[in-house]
Write a protein that holds these residues in place. Structure first.
Motif, short mmCIF file in Angstrom:
data_model
loop_
_atom_site.label_atom_id
_atom_site.label_comp_id
_atom_site.label_asym_id
_atom_site.label_seq_id
_atom_site.Cartn_x
_atom_site.Cartn_y
_atom_site.Cartn_z
N GLY A 22 12.73 0.26 -3.52
CA GLY A 22 11.49 0.98 -3.26
C GLY A 22 11.57 2.43 -3.72
N VAL A 83 -2.26 3.06 -7.71
CA VAL A 83 -1.83 2.07 -6.70
C VAL A 83 -1.25 0.84 -7.40
N ILE A 84 -1.94 0.34 -8.43
CA ILE A 84 -1.45 -0.82 -9.19
C ILE A 84 -0.16 -0.45 -9.92
N GLY A 87 2.61 -0.06 -7.41
CA GLY A 87 2.87 -1.38 -6.81
C GLY A 87 3.70 -2.26 -7.74
N THR A 90 7.35 -0.61 -8.01
CA THR A 90 8.23 -0.82 -6.85
C THR A 90 8.55 -2.30 -6.65
N THR A 91 7.59 -3.17 -6.92
CA THR A 91 7.86 -4.61 -6.78
C THR A 91 8.99 -5.03 -7.70
#
Length: 176
Positions: A22, A83-84, A87, A90-91
């Motif tokens: 993360g 955000v995308i 996201g 981090t994923t």
């Protein structure tokens, strides 16, 4: 001791791997954004609705949401795209950290090959097939250069940051 003796792998500390991935994903997401300011992957026209916005619109999210912005220092910034972006970053950083701890070959050359594989899978495969970005042959060579090298820089950052954070978390836990 033999030079060819393999290092004994420690059991995976899943919590440490998720935290490390993360943290790495946030830092590497910033690196990738910086990279794209130096070598923009798309023309201004194609970036008017960028791939994260296009993807969301393909799933039925209205443009007024996908193009929502915030203002900072006189700039209008696309928070939904961020955000995308973070996201995704981090994923994949968390997955890389977990998988890499179990299968060290994934981390070969500090994640260079993993980063290139993600670029190929998404920018030359999945997103063109979905119509999110043009077919690879219809993307400018500048886009291929920026995205391929950017994915290498992104994943090497994930490798460096994630490995160090994981090492420190596990060392701290083992001290207790």
């Amino acid at each position: 001791m033999s030079l060819f003796k393999s290092k004994k792998r420690q059991p995976l500390d899943l919590k440490a791997a998720v935290i490390a991935g993360g943290a790495a994903g946030i830092v590497s997401g910033l690196v990738k954004l910086g990279w794209e300011n130096v070598l923009p992957p798309r023309t201004e026209e194609r970036d008017a609705t960028n791939p994260p916005q296009t993807l969301l619109e393909q799933f039925g999210v209205p443009a007024k949401v996908t193009h929502a912005t915030y203002h900072y220092s006189g700039h209008e910034l696309p928070w939904v795209s961020y955000v995308i972006h973070f996201g995704f970053s981090t994923t994949f950083a968390v997955l890389y950290q977990i998988i890499g701890e179990k299968l060290p070959a994934v981390k070969k050359d500090a994640g260079t090959w993993f980063g290139l594989a993600i670029w190929v899978a998404f920018h030359l495969g999945i997103m063109p097939l979905m119509g999110t970005v043009p077919a690879p042959e219809n993307q400018p060579k500048e886009e291929h250069i920026s995205e391929s090298l950017g994915h290498v820089a992104w994943m090497v950052t994930n490798d460096l940051v994630g490995t160090e954070v994981y090492r420190r978390l596990v060392a701290e836990k083992n001290k207790q």
